[in-house]
Design a protein around this motif. Structure first.
Motif, PDB file in Angstrom:
ATOM      1  N   GLU A  56     -28.316 -21.318 -36.948  1.00  0.00           N
ATOM      2  CA  GLU A  56     -28.032 -20.310 -35.938  1.00  0.00           C
ATOM      3  C   GLU A  56     -27.103 -19.225 -36.458  1.00  0.00           C
ATOM      4  O   GLU A  56     -27.008 -18.147 -35.876  1.00  0.00           O
ATOM      5  N   GLU A  57     -26.407 -19.479 -37.594  1.00  0.00           N
ATOM      6  CA  GLU A  57     -25.557 -18.451 -38.144  1.00  0.00           C
ATOM      7  C   GLU A  57     -26.389 -17.353 -38.794  1.00  0.00           C
ATOM      8  O   GLU A  57     -25.934 -16.232 -38.965  1.00  0.00           O
ATOM      9  N   HIS A 108     -17.167  -9.287 -43.196  1.00  0.00           N
ATOM     10  CA  HIS A 108     -18.108 -10.405 -43.010  1.00  0.00           C
ATOM     11  C   HIS A 108     -18.574 -10.999 -44.342  1.00  0.00           C
ATOM     12  O   HIS A 108     -19.723 -11.423 -44.477  1.00  0.00           O
ATOM     13  N   SER A 109     -17.661 -11.060 -45.338  1.00  0.00           N
ATOM     14  CA  SER A 109     -18.066 -11.553 -46.651  1.00  0.00           C
ATOM     15  C   SER A 109     -17.271 -12.755 -47.144  1.00  0.00           C
ATOM     16  O   SER A 109     -17.614 -13.352 -48.163  1.00  0.00           O
ATOM     17  N   LEU A 110     -16.208 -13.140 -46.422  1.00  0.00           N
ATOM     18  CA  LEU A 110     -15.339 -14.219 -46.893  1.00  0.00           C
ATOM     19  C   LEU A 110     -15.618 -15.533 -46.168  1.00  0.00           C
ATOM     20  O   LEU A 110     -15.861 -15.557 -44.964  1.00  0.00           O
ATOM     21  N   ASP A 111     -15.555 -16.614 -46.925  1.00  0.00           N
ATOM     22  CA  ASP A 111     -15.692 -17.955 -46.345  1.00  0.00           C
ATOM     23  C   ASP A 111     -14.350 -18.492 -45.866  1.00  0.00           C
ATOM     24  O   ASP A 111     -14.290 -19.206 -44.863  1.00  0.00           O
ATOM     25  N   VAL A 112     -13.264 -18.166 -46.596  1.00  0.00           N
ATOM     26  CA  VAL A 112     -11.940 -18.699 -46.275  1.00  0.00           C
ATOM     27  C   VAL A 112     -10.894 -17.618 -46.508  1.00  0.00           C
ATOM     28  O   VAL A 112     -10.945 -16.893 -47.514  1.00  0.00           O
ATOM     29  N   ILE A 113      -9.945 -17.520 -45.584  1.00  0.00           N
ATOM     30  CA  ILE A 113      -8.741 -16.708 -45.771  1.00  0.00           C
ATOM     31  C   ILE A 113      -7.540 -17.636 -45.669  1.00  0.00           C
ATOM     32  O   ILE A 113      -7.471 -18.473 -44.760  1.00  0.00           O
ATOM     33  N   VAL A 114      -6.598 -17.503 -46.592  1.00  0.00           N
ATOM     34  CA  VAL A 114      -5.433 -18.379 -46.653  1.00  0.00           C
ATOM     35  C   VAL A 114      -4.167 -17.570 -46.408  1.00  0.00           C
ATOM     36  O   VAL A 114      -3.927 -16.554 -47.074  1.00  0.00           O
ATOM     37  N   LEU A 115      -3.353 -18.021 -45.469  1.00  0.00           N
ATOM     38  CA  LEU A 115      -2.050 -17.411 -45.174  1.00  0.00           C
ATOM     39  C   LEU A 115      -1.000 -18.515 -45.227  1.00  0.00           C
ATOM     40  O   LEU A 115      -0.907 -19.333 -44.314  1.00  0.00           O
ATOM     41  N   LEU A 158     -14.032 -12.151 -42.383  1.00  0.00           N
ATOM     42  CA  LEU A 158     -14.659 -13.468 -42.398  1.00  0.00           C
ATOM     43  C   LEU A 158     -16.141 -13.406 -42.044  1.00  0.00           C
ATOM     44  O   LEU A 158     -16.555 -12.634 -41.173  1.00  0.00           O
ATOM     45  N   LYS A 159     -16.920 -14.266 -42.690  1.00  0.00           N
ATOM     46  CA  LYS A 159     -18.303 -14.482 -42.279  1.00  0.00           C
ATOM     47  C   LYS A 159     -18.306 -15.220 -40.938  1.00  0.00           C
ATOM     48  O   LYS A 159     -17.331 -15.900 -40.593  1.00  0.00           O
ATOM     49  N   PRO A 160     -19.382 -15.151 -40.166  1.00  0.00           N
ATOM     50  CA  PRO A 160     -19.505 -16.060 -39.020  1.00  0.00           C
ATOM     51  C   PRO A 160     -19.414 -17.501 -39.522  1.00  0.00           C
ATOM     52  O   PRO A 160     -20.097 -17.883 -40.475  1.00  0.00           O
ATOM     53  N   GLY A 161     -18.540 -18.282 -38.933  1.00  0.00           N
ATOM     54  CA  GLY A 161     -18.314 -19.649 -39.401  1.00  0.00           C
ATOM     55  C   GLY A 161     -17.220 -19.762 -40.430  1.00  0.00           C
ATOM     56  O   GLY A 161     -16.781 -20.870 -40.752  1.00  0.00           O
ATOM     57  N   LEU A 166     -16.153 -16.997 -34.653  1.00  0.00           N
ATOM     58  CA  LEU A 166     -17.280 -17.311 -33.791  1.00  0.00           C
ATOM     59  C   LEU A 166     -18.468 -16.400 -34.085  1.00  0.00           C
ATOM     60  O   LEU A 166     -18.307 -15.203 -34.348  1.00  0.00           O
ATOM     61  N   LEU A 167     -19.651 -16.954 -34.015  1.00  0.00           N
ATOM     62  CA  LEU A 167     -20.865 -16.159 -34.205  1.00  0.00           C
ATOM     63  C   LEU A 167     -20.987 -15.099 -33.120  1.00  0.00           C
ATOM     64  O   LEU A 167     -21.351 -13.955 -33.392  1.00  0.00           O
ATOM     65  N   VAL A 168     -20.647 -15.445 -31.887  1.00  0.00           N
ATOM     66  CA  VAL A 168     -20.822 -14.507 -30.784  1.00  0.00           C
ATOM     67  C   VAL A 168     -19.931 -13.285 -30.972  1.00  0.00           C
ATOM     68  O   VAL A 168     -20.310 -12.158 -30.663  1.00  0.00           O
ATOM     69  N   PHE A 169     -18.722 -13.478 -31.536  1.00  0.00           N
ATOM     70  CA  PHE A 169     -17.837 -12.350 -31.777  1.00  0.00           C
ATOM     71  C   PHE A 169     -18.452 -11.419 -32.815  1.00  0.00           C
ATOM     72  O   PHE A 169     -18.397 -10.195 -32.683  1.00  0.00           O
ATOM     73  N   PHE A 170     -19.068 -12.014 -33.843  1.00  0.00           N
ATOM     74  CA  PHE A 170     -19.733 -11.216 -34.866  1.00  0.00           C
ATOM     75  C   PHE A 170     -20.881 -10.416 -34.263  1.00  0.00           C
ATOM     76  O   PHE A 170     -21.095  -9.253 -34.595  1.00  0.00           O
TER      77      PHE A 170
END
Length: 337
Positions: A108-109, A203-210, A233-236, A323-327
């Motif tokens: 669904e992504e 919409h290209s990153l899998d993980v962001i670290v802070l 971030l990517k959806p998911g 969230l996918l819906v936000f994207f």
């Protein structure tokens, strides 16, 4: 400060499992995990904070804000790579950074009613464009998170981005013998400037670290900064945070004349720090369209056995997913504008 619910606590990977069950044994070890606070202890901490909460004059606060870059450059010039230690707890608390942890993409992504979701990426070439798993650390310092990831995560599709407000810190990262431009890109960036561009498409990153970085921002700049990061971030995709919690030992040590605003302080070297509650962080992330995966308080008792001193640390740890819906809302807005 709200405690994590029991179900969430049980699911959490534990970095430490040394529990203090007999107070008489407190000096038997250097640290104890998941220490519960009494009501009296929390009330004493609140009183201590209130006593030292008179804010500095506005002109003094503006000076610290305008010279923030100078103070952080001075910090890294003095300490170089000696101040921080590699974070060996990273992969226990954040397995998303470990090898072969890329989550399977849900159908669904990528599909809506059987049709591909159009990409918002442009055709420009960017560092790591061919990577299949992308991690960004914001506020990387001298690389004490980046280099353990590069040494531990052998995913051939991995690319790690790292940035810091301090050009001195980024220069130290790039001068490290373990820095490899083929799988890592370090750059100077002010995350508090929401209009500043990242060298990565949305919409290209899998993980962001802070990790202990959001607390360095002025509280009024935090929401826009998180909104901007969420777009990357990517959806998911997930945002991982570990930072200072309310009534941490570091907060209680501040004397009068160091408070900028509620729970926001300036250190002796001019750098600033905020102390969070779980609810504050949840509001920041949920307002940016991210859903909670984890939001907990990590209380630890550290012990100086030589001086017979006890020191209570309080950290907040969060994981929030895009969230996918936000994207999709963003995509529709882009297509209509």
């Amino acid at each position: 400060m709200a405690a994590p619910d029991s179900a969430e606590a049980q699911k959490r990977p534990q970095f430490g499992t040394r529990f203090l069950t007999d107070p008489r044994q407190v000096f038997q070890h250097n640290a104890w995990d998941n220490v519960e606070w009494s009501a009296e202890q929390e009330q004493a901490a609140q009183k201590k904070v209130q006593e030292n909460s008179q804010p500095l004059p506005a002109e003094k606060q503006e000076e610290f804000d305008n010279r923030a870059n100078e103070y952080w450059n001075d910090f890294y010039t003095i300490h170089e790579n000696r101040f921080f230690k590699d974070r060996h707890w990273l992969f226990t608390e954040f397995p998303e950074l470990a090898p072969q942890q890329k989550p399977p993409q849900e159908a669904e992504e990528n599909l809506i009613n059987g049709e591909d979701v159009p990409s918002t990426h442009n055709d420009a070439v960017f560092p790591g464009a061919s990577a299949s798993y992308r991690i960004l650390e914001v506020g990387c310092g001298v690389g004490n998170t980046v280099f353990p990831i590069l040494k531990t995560n052998n995913d051939p599709g991995l690319f790690v981005y790292c940035c810091d407000f301090s050009s001195t810190a980024v220069d130290l990262v790039k001068s490290n013998p373990e820095y490899d431009p083929s799988c890592c890109h370090a750059f100077v960036h002010d995350m508090s400037d929401a209009s500043a561009e990242y060298p990565i498409p949305d919409h290209s990153l899998d993980v962001i670290v802070l990790i202990f970085v959001l607390s360095a921002l002025h509280p009024q700049k935090m929401q826009n900064s998180i909104n901007r990061l969420a777009r990357l971030l990517k959806p998911g995709g997930v945002l991982l945070l570990r930072d200072y919690g309310r009534y941490d030992m570091a907060q209680l040590r501040f004397k009068k004349g160091r408070c900028l605003s509620d729970n926001f302080y300036v250190r002796g070297d001019g750098t600033r720090v905020y102390f969070f509650t779980q609810d504050e962080l949840h509001d920041l992330f949920s307002s940016a369209g991210l859903e909670k995966v984890q939001n907990l308080v990590d209380r630890r008792l550290q012990v100086n056995r030589g001086k017979q001193l006890t020191m209570y640390r309080v950290w907040v740890q969060c994981k929030y997913r895009k969230l996918l819906v936000f994207f999709l809302y963003f995509l529709i807005y882009q297509l209509q504008s």
